[in-house]
Enzyme design. Structure first.
Site, mmCIF file in Angstrom:
data_model
loop_
_atom_site.group_PDB
_atom_site.id
_atom_site.type_symbol
_atom_site.label_atom_id
_atom_site.label_comp_id
_atom_site.label_asym_id
_atom_site.label_seq_id
_atom_site.Cartn_x
_atom_site.Cartn_y
_atom_site.Cartn_z
ATOM 1 N N PRO A 75 0.823 -1.213 0.000
ATOM 2 C CA PRO A 75 0.000 0.000 0.000
ATOM 3 C C PRO A 75 0.857 1.263 0.000
ATOM 4 O O PRO A 75 0.353 2.363 -0.242
ATOM 5 C CB PRO A 75 -0.823 -0.119 1.287
ATOM 6 C CG PRO A 75 -0.112 -1.123 2.139
ATOM 7 C CD PRO A 75 0.657 -2.011 1.217
ATOM 8 N N ARG A 89 -3.226 -8.463 -21.248
ATOM 9 C CA ARG A 89 -4.003 -7.982 -22.397
ATOM 10 C C ARG A 89 -3.224 -7.003 -23.271
ATOM 11 O O ARG A 89 -3.677 -6.629 -24.347
ATOM 12 C CB ARG A 89 -5.350 -7.410 -21.944
ATOM 13 C CG ARG A 89 -5.261 -6.354 -20.891
ATOM 14 C CD ARG A 89 -6.613 -6.092 -20.268
ATOM 15 N NE ARG A 89 -7.578 -5.633 -21.243
ATOM 16 C CZ ARG A 89 -7.532 -4.431 -21.801
ATOM 17 N NH1 ARG A 89 -6.586 -3.586 -21.491
ATOM 18 N NH2 ARG A 89 -8.453 -4.095 -22.691
ATOM 19 N N GLU A 144 1.197 -8.355 8.795
ATOM 20 C CA GLU A 144 1.432 -6.910 8.948
ATOM 21 C C GLU A 144 2.388 -6.379 7.882
ATOM 22 O O GLU A 144 2.615 -5.173 7.787
ATOM 23 C CB GLU A 144 2.015 -6.607 10.336
ATOM 24 C CG GLU A 144 0.991 -6.569 11.464
ATOM 25 C CD GLU A 144 -0.144 -5.596 11.194
ATOM 26 O OE1 GLU A 144 0.131 -4.430 10.850
ATOM 27 O OE2 GLU A 144 -1.299 -6.018 11.320
ATOM 28 N N ASP A 148 -8.765 1.848 -25.155
ATOM 29 C CA ASP A 148 -9.328 1.738 -23.818
ATOM 30 C C ASP A 148 -9.200 3.039 -23.025
ATOM 31 O O ASP A 148 -8.458 3.927 -23.403
ATOM 32 C CB ASP A 148 -8.582 0.661 -23.032
ATOM 33 C CG ASP A 148 -8.960 -0.723 -23.496
ATOM 34 O OD1 ASP A 148 -10.095 -0.882 -23.941
ATOM 35 O OD2 ASP A 148 -8.108 -1.612 -23.412
HETATM 36 N N1 SAH Z 1 1.049 -2.940 7.617
HETATM 37 C C1 SAH Z 1 1.091 -2.662 6.215
HETATM 38 C C2 SAH Z 1 -0.025 -3.395 5.463
HETATM 39 C C3 SAH Z 1 0.182 -4.852 5.375
HETATM 40 S S1 SAH Z 1 -1.102 -5.645 4.507
HETATM 41 C C4 SAH Z 1 0.904 -1.172 6.020
HETATM 42 O O1 SAH Z 1 0.078 -0.578 6.718
HETATM 43 O O2 SAH Z 1 1.549 -0.584 5.128
HETATM 44 C C5 SAH Z 1 -0.338 -7.152 4.016
HETATM 45 C C6 SAH Z 1 0.152 -7.210 2.585
HETATM 46 O O3 SAH Z 1 -0.921 -6.985 1.708
HETATM 47 C C7 SAH Z 1 1.208 -6.183 2.192
HETATM 48 O O4 SAH Z 1 2.507 -6.603 2.538
HETATM 49 C C8 SAH Z 1 1.021 -6.086 0.703
HETATM 50 O O5 SAH Z 1 1.749 -7.081 0.019
HETATM 51 C C9 SAH Z 1 -0.460 -6.363 0.516
HETATM 52 N N2 SAH Z 1 -1.258 -5.136 0.313
HETATM 53 C C10 SAH Z 1 -2.112 -4.561 1.187
HETATM 54 N N3 SAH Z 1 -2.679 -3.471 0.674
HETATM 55 C C11 SAH Z 1 -2.191 -3.331 -0.582
HETATM 56 C C12 SAH Z 1 -2.388 -2.385 -1.616
HETATM 57 N N4 SAH Z 1 -3.206 -1.337 -1.479
HETATM 58 N N5 SAH Z 1 -1.721 -2.564 -2.772
HETATM 59 C C13 SAH Z 1 -0.872 -3.610 -2.933
HETATM 60 N N6 SAH Z 1 -0.639 -4.537 -1.987
HETATM 61 C C14 SAH Z 1 -1.282 -4.404 -0.820
#
Ligand code: SAH
Length: 250
Positions: free
Chosen positions: A88, A152, A115, A167
């Site tokens: 994220p 794609r 986490e 697109d």
């Molecule tokens: N504690 C972290 C979130 C971990 S969620 C934080 O707050 O930044 C667990 C896993 O889900 C992450 O390591 C990632 O690989 C995936 N993940 C969660 N949200 C995501 C998002 N918006 N985009 C891409 N991967 C995501």
């Protein structure tokens, strides 16, 4: 293109990419997908790959040794492939990213869980990509979104070679509306221009509708592009038509 996904849930990724366009891309040999499970690199009988965070706090953290061993094994096969972590905190995924990634010969996608990852995994990561400003429970859906979007764009995968070029987002514009048979349904007819066979007019109508849709739904996208005189005029005309429709309705 070779794609390797490092994930604790290889069956989820395999299954999610075994239908529709990713499946076609795989069957055509345009996309070769492999998965690697960090549990296979765990150094304990229970194949545990996570542990409690130092300093306390909720949740579990993915340990560095099995993750980095997975990355190194993947790199041993795809030496030039960038390691792209799903996070994220990464760069927001968009069409420009998909286009860039689709031009790579190979990529390694790393899916976190719990986490997140032990910080000592970070030096082994080249790029972080996010699906958006929200938190998912794992990186698999993000990896699948990237692979679907890339599949794609690979040469020879979509039936029509120009399909992907028209697109949404390709030119910072949304897509135009589409219609198929029946030509008239529940009293609503397809716009006359689409039945005219006049390809120049059709192209112009579609461009105007794409500009209009972007203006109505995503004006922020229009702020990023400088419109040429022709596009400016088409959009001005669209806006005027909208306003006259509103006046008639009022
Ligand atoms: N504690 C972290 C979130 C971990 S969620 C934080 O707050 O930044 C667990 C896993 O889900 C992450 O390591 C990632 O690989 C995936 N993940 C969660 N949200 C995501 C998002 N918006 N985009 C891409 N991967 C995501």
């Amino acid at each position: 293109m070779e794609v390797e996904v490092i994930t604790l849930f290889p069956e989820m990724v395999e299954q999610g990419l075994s239908a529709g366009v990713p499946r076609i891309a795989r069957e055509a040999g345009a996309l070769r997908l492999t998965t690697r499970n960090p549990r296979d690199y765990a150094d304990n009988r229970h194949r545990t790959v996570d542990d409690r965070p130092f300093g306390g706090g909720p949740g579990m953290v993915m340990q560095a040794p099995p993750m980095v061993a997975s990355i190194e094994a993947a790199r041993g096969i795809h030496a030039e492939a960038p390691v792209i972590a799903m996070s994220p905190q990464g760069a927001p995924l968009n069409q420009a990213w998909l286009q860039k990634l689709s031009e790579l010969p190979a990529m390694i996608l790393l899916c976190g869980r719990y986490e997140g990852l032990d910080e000592r995994i970070t030096p082994h990561i080249d790029i972080e990509i996010s699906l958006g400003d929200f938190v998912l429970s794992g990186g698999e859906l993000a990896a699948m979104a990237i692979i679907d979007g890339v599949a794609r764009l690979l040469p020879g995968v979509l039936g029509h070679k120009d399909s992907a070029k028209e697109d949404s987002f390709v030119e910072d514009l949304l897509d135009c509306p589409h219609y198929t048979r029946p030509a008239s349904w529940r009293g609503v007819s397809v716009p006359e221009v689409l039945l005219s066979g006049d390809h120049a007019r059709i192209r112009q109508w579609r461009l105007q509708q794409a500009l209009g849709a972007t203006w109505l739904k995503r004006p922020d996208l229009l702020g990023r592009v400088t419109l040429c005189d022709e596009w400016e005029a088409l959009l001005a005309d669209f806006i005027e038509q909208q306003q006259s429709v509103r006046k008639v309705q009022a």
